[in-house]
Design an enzyme around this catalytic site. Structure first.
Site, PDB file in Angstrom:
ATOM      1  N   LYS A  10     -18.099 -45.517  28.870  1.00  0.00           N
ATOM      2  CA  LYS A  10     -17.749 -44.083  28.872  1.00  0.00           C
ATOM      3  C   LYS A  10     -18.921 -43.291  29.453  1.00  0.00           C
ATOM      4  O   LYS A  10     -19.590 -43.784  30.355  1.00  0.00           O
ATOM      5  CB  LYS A  10     -17.337 -43.625  27.473  1.00  0.00           C
ATOM      6  N   HIS A  93      -7.027 -44.193  31.137  1.00  0.00           N
ATOM      7  CA  HIS A  93      -7.609 -44.203  29.798  1.00  0.00           C
ATOM      8  C   HIS A  93      -7.144 -42.973  29.023  1.00  0.00           C
ATOM      9  O   HIS A  93      -7.001 -41.894  29.595  1.00  0.00           O
ATOM     10  CB  HIS A  93      -9.150 -44.233  29.881  1.00  0.00           C
ATOM     11  N   GLU A 165      -4.213 -49.737  24.176  1.00  0.00           N
ATOM     12  CA  GLU A 165      -5.189 -49.021  23.354  1.00  0.00           C
ATOM     13  C   GLU A 165      -4.483 -47.889  22.600  1.00  0.00           C
ATOM     14  O   GLU A 165      -4.328 -46.786  23.140  1.00  0.00           O
ATOM     15  CB  GLU A 165      -6.283 -48.397  24.239  1.00  0.00           C
ATOM     16  N   GLY A 232     -15.279 -50.025  23.299  1.00  0.00           N
ATOM     17  CA  GLY A 232     -16.001 -48.787  23.566  1.00  0.00           C
ATOM     18  C   GLY A 232     -17.289 -48.733  22.763  1.00  0.00           C
ATOM     19  O   GLY A 232     -18.296 -49.362  23.113  1.00  0.00           O
ATOM     20  N   GLY A 233     -17.248 -48.006  21.652  1.00  0.00           N
ATOM     21  CA  GLY A 233     -18.432 -47.757  20.826  1.00  0.00           C
ATOM     22  C   GLY A 233     -19.297 -48.979  20.555  1.00  0.00           C
ATOM     23  O   GLY A 233     -20.516 -48.944  20.761  1.00  0.00           O
TER      24      GLY A 233
HETATM   25  P1  13P Z   1     -13.759 -47.799  20.764  1.00  0.00           P
HETATM   26  O1  13P Z   1     -14.048 -49.271  20.840  1.00  0.00           O
HETATM   27  O2  13P Z   1     -14.959 -46.945  20.589  1.00  0.00           O
HETATM   28  O3  13P Z   1     -12.658 -47.500  19.775  1.00  0.00           O
HETATM   29  O4  13P Z   1     -13.165 -47.384  22.210  1.00  0.00           O
HETATM   30  C1  13P Z   1     -12.154 -48.120  22.773  1.00  0.00           C
HETATM   31  C2  13P Z   1     -11.963 -47.655  24.158  1.00  0.00           C
HETATM   32  O5  13P Z   1     -11.666 -46.501  24.399  1.00  0.00           O
HETATM   33  C3  13P Z   1     -12.171 -48.620  25.234  1.00  0.00           C
HETATM   34  O6  13P Z   1     -11.679 -48.139  26.438  1.00  0.00           O
END
Ligand code: 13P
Length: 247
Positions: A10, A93, A165, A232-233
């Site tokens: 991100k 996304h 997602e 993500g995180g």
């Molecule tokens: P998180 O793993 O932070 O929930 O984010 C997922 C994501 O948006 C991957 O594209």
């Protein structure tokens, strides 16, 4: 078989951060046969690709504009991704759908331009909490897939991975249960069968994203119908990402 482990950084990592990160990551995942990829900001795409050119780590963009070129201040086109030798791009996304009001039609045009330029796509879909509560989850997935893949040829699906997602699971710590993911993947495959055919539906690769962590990866890995994860995180910390990959 689960073998895709993609990190979506991100708007978080500078090139300096990525250098340190990949230095450690490469040491920890040495010998690992999985397909590991990093979706980085446009500003560091070329440098990151150059940095990792002798490694197996794939490098992708997080977005692209759907036009070839023109008066679109601040945007990046597919030739520019190609010039950086990008392996792939995220498309659709939920943060782009939410904050930049990306429509299924725009997403479709983005997928088409990337196919034209031979850049692989990780196509993100997923329902909101409200969609699910109202019983509309399947309908939303149908709309996202049927409109997003409109005019995409059967043979092009080899270059597209679907990332399921659920919006309510992204960045919330509220991971979807294995049962819910299995059901959704089943819906996705039914939809693909409807739009294409059985062979394509069996071959299509689906990965899961939404609060994947080193703590829940063992449980999530029991799902037989997914091919990997988009993280993500938890991917922002290289040890956590490596722990997920090596689980
Ligand atoms: P998180 O793993 O932070 O929930 O984010 C997922 C994501 O948006 C991957 O594209």
């Amino acid at each position: 078989m689960i073998n895709y482990y993609f990190a979506n950084f991100k708007m978080n990592m500078t090139f300096e951060d990525i250098k340190n990160y990949t230095d450690s990551l490469l040491k920890i995942i040495d010998g690992n046969k999985n397909k590991v990829g990093l979706f980085v900001s446009h500003t560091v795409l070329c440098q990151t690709k150059e940095l990792l050119k002798d490694t197996s780590i794939l490098v992708g963009a997080q977005n692209v504009h759907y036009e070839e070129k023109g008066a679109f201040t601040g945007e990046i086109n597919a030739s520019m991704l190609k010039e950086c030798d990008a392996d792939m791009s995220l498309i659709g996304h939920s943060e782009r759908r939410k904050y930049y009001k990306e429509t299924n039609n725009e997403i479709n045009k983005k997928i088409k331009i990337l196919m034209k330029h031979n850049i692989k796509v990780v196509f993100c879909i997923g329902e909101t909490k409200q969609d699910r509560t109202l019983g509309n989850a399947r309908k939303v997935l149908y709309q996202q897939l049927s409109n997003g893949l409109l005019g995409i040829y059967e043979n092009e699906l080899e270059n597209i991975i679907i990332a399921y997602e659920p919006v309510w699971a992204i960045g919330t710590g509220e991971t979807a249960s294995n049962k819910l993911i299995e059901e959704s993947v089943c819906h996705i495959k039914e939809i693909i069968k409807d739009l294409y055919n059985n062979t394509i539906s069996e071959k299509i690769r689906v990965i899961y994203g939404g609060s994947v962590t080193p703590q829940n990866i063992k449980t999530l890995s029991k799902i037989k119908t997914i091919h990997g994860f988009l993280i993500g995180g938890a991917s922002l910390n290289c040890n956590n990402f490596a722990e997920i990959i090596n689980n």
